[in-house]
Design a protein around this motif. Structure first.
Motif, short mmCIF file in Angstrom:
data_model
loop_
_atom_site.label_atom_id
_atom_site.label_comp_id
_atom_site.label_asym_id
_atom_site.label_seq_id
_atom_site.Cartn_x
_atom_site.Cartn_y
_atom_site.Cartn_z
N GLU A 32 0.96 -1.13 -0.12
CA GLU A 32 -0.07 0.01 -0.07
C GLU A 32 1.02 1.12 -0.25
N VAL A 33 2.00 1.26 0.68
CA VAL A 33 3.24 1.93 0.55
C VAL A 33 3.24 2.30 -0.75
N ALA A 34 3.82 1.22 -1.16
CA ALA A 34 4.39 1.48 -2.54
C ALA A 34 3.51 1.52 -3.86
N GLU A 35 2.41 1.78 -3.12
CA GLU A 35 1.43 2.31 -4.35
C GLU A 35 1.45 3.71 -4.23
N THR A 111 19.54 5.34 -6.59
CA THR A 111 18.33 5.21 -6.94
C THR A 111 17.72 5.65 -6.06
N MET A 112 16.23 5.56 -5.56
CA MET A 112 15.41 6.42 -4.78
C MET A 112 14.10 5.89 -5.10
N CYS A 113 13.10 6.08 -3.66
CA CYS A 113 12.15 5.80 -3.96
C CYS A 113 11.10 7.45 -2.98
N VAL A 114 10.44 7.51 -3.98
CA VAL A 114 10.62 9.35 -3.78
C VAL A 114 8.36 9.03 -3.44
N LEU A 115 8.34 9.57 -2.12
CA LEU A 115 6.86 9.14 -1.93
C LEU A 115 6.10 10.25 -1.71
N GLN A 116 4.68 10.39 -2.40
CA GLN A 116 3.80 11.90 -1.87
C GLN A 116 3.94 12.37 -0.40
N GLY A 117 3.37 13.49 -0.01
CA GLY A 117 3.37 13.90 0.99
C GLY A 117 2.20 13.53 1.42
N GLU A 118 1.41 14.35 0.92
CA GLU A 118 0.41 14.09 1.29
C GLU A 118 -0.42 12.80 2.01
N ARG A 119 -0.38 11.53 0.98
CA ARG A 119 -0.62 10.59 0.62
C ARG A 119 -0.19 9.50 1.32
N LEU A 120 1.21 10.01 2.12
CA LEU A 120 1.76 9.58 2.99
C LEU A 120 1.54 10.10 4.18
N LYS A 121 1.09 10.62 3.81
CA LYS A 121 0.51 11.42 5.24
C LYS A 121 -0.53 11.04 5.73
N GLU A 122 -1.51 9.91 5.17
CA GLU A 122 -2.65 9.75 5.14
C GLU A 122 -1.88 7.63 6.05
N LEU A 123 -1.34 7.57 5.74
CA LEU A 123 -1.20 6.64 6.00
C LEU A 123 -0.64 6.54 7.05
#
Length: 231
Positions: A32-35, A111-123
């Motif tokens: 779910e985080v990976a999404e 290489t890195m994974c970039v996570l969207q802040g707003e959606r990460l805060k929801e998680l």
């Protein structure tokens, strides 16, 4: 389409898998985080972001190394820390609307994974363990930063170098400096010339042996520890 999306999630899950802040999540939760993640690659020397850029993004390092630093008005660089695989950065912008205050640069192909802040805060709201892990990591970094400030402000140059060598060695008899000597010198609040002189002096005293540009062999750990404890 579903298969492509599944492959996309699987690819980013490999990045998420080894990040301590997500360690307590189940496999399904990690997916779910990976999404909300996307992959990015950077060449050696490439800038990931600059001070003043908009934040709201969490960067998770998968491979390579990244240097975080600031520049003063005259352009002098102050290295804040080195980011290793499995670590994250950019997290402060998740909790503030202010622009980024530091710079990030790839020290090698990265290489890195970039996570969207707003959606990460929801998680984070959905899985509080993530938020607690982030706070725990931030507390650890704050303690390290305070110790580094104390080390630079109160300790003579030789003690700063000894403390740094002991920390970087992690108990090993020999190790590679994780960054260029110029970057390490910046982190320790001294010039590269001063650092080189101190390392050469420690070698002459028989405490260490310098091999090539970055390899260091500790010959007398107890003597280094004694210097690190001097008042």
């Amino acid at each position: 389409m579903q298969r492509q999306q599944c492959h996309h999630c699987q690819k980013h899950a490999e990045c998420i898998e080894h990040v301590p802040i997500f360690a307590s999540l189940s496999r399904e939760e990690k997916m779910e985080v990976a999404e909300i993640a996307s992959s990015r690659r950077f060449k050696k020397g490439e800038i990931v972001y600059r001070a003043g850029d908009a934040g709201g993004t969490l960067f998770v390092l998968h491979t390579g190394r990244v240097k975080l630093f600031r520049l003063n008005a005259s352009g002098k660089e102050q290295v804040l820390r080195l980011v290793e695989p499995g670590e994250f950065f950019g997290e402060l912008s998740l909790f503030s609307s202010l622009p980024l205050t530091d710079n990030a640069q790839a020290l090698e192909p990265t290489t890195m994974c970039v996570l969207q802040g707003e959606r990460l805060k929801e998680l984070m709201a959905k899985y509080p363990s993530i938020a607690f892990k982030v706070m725990d990591e931030l507390a650890r970094r704050l303690e390290k930063a305070e110790n580094r400030i104390e080390n630079i402000s109160l300790n003579p140059v030789t003690k700063r170098v000894a403390v740094s060598l002991l920390e970087l060695s992690e108990g090993r008899p020999e190790f590679q400096l994780p960054m260029a000597k110029g970057d390490l010198a910046s982190q320790l609040g001294m010039t590269q010339e001063t650092l080189s002189r101190k390392l050469a002096a420690l070698q002459e005293e028989g405490l260490i042996t310098l091999k090539g540009h970055r390899k260091i062999i500790i010959k007398d750990r107890s003597a280094l520890e004694k210097i690190s404890l001097e008042q």
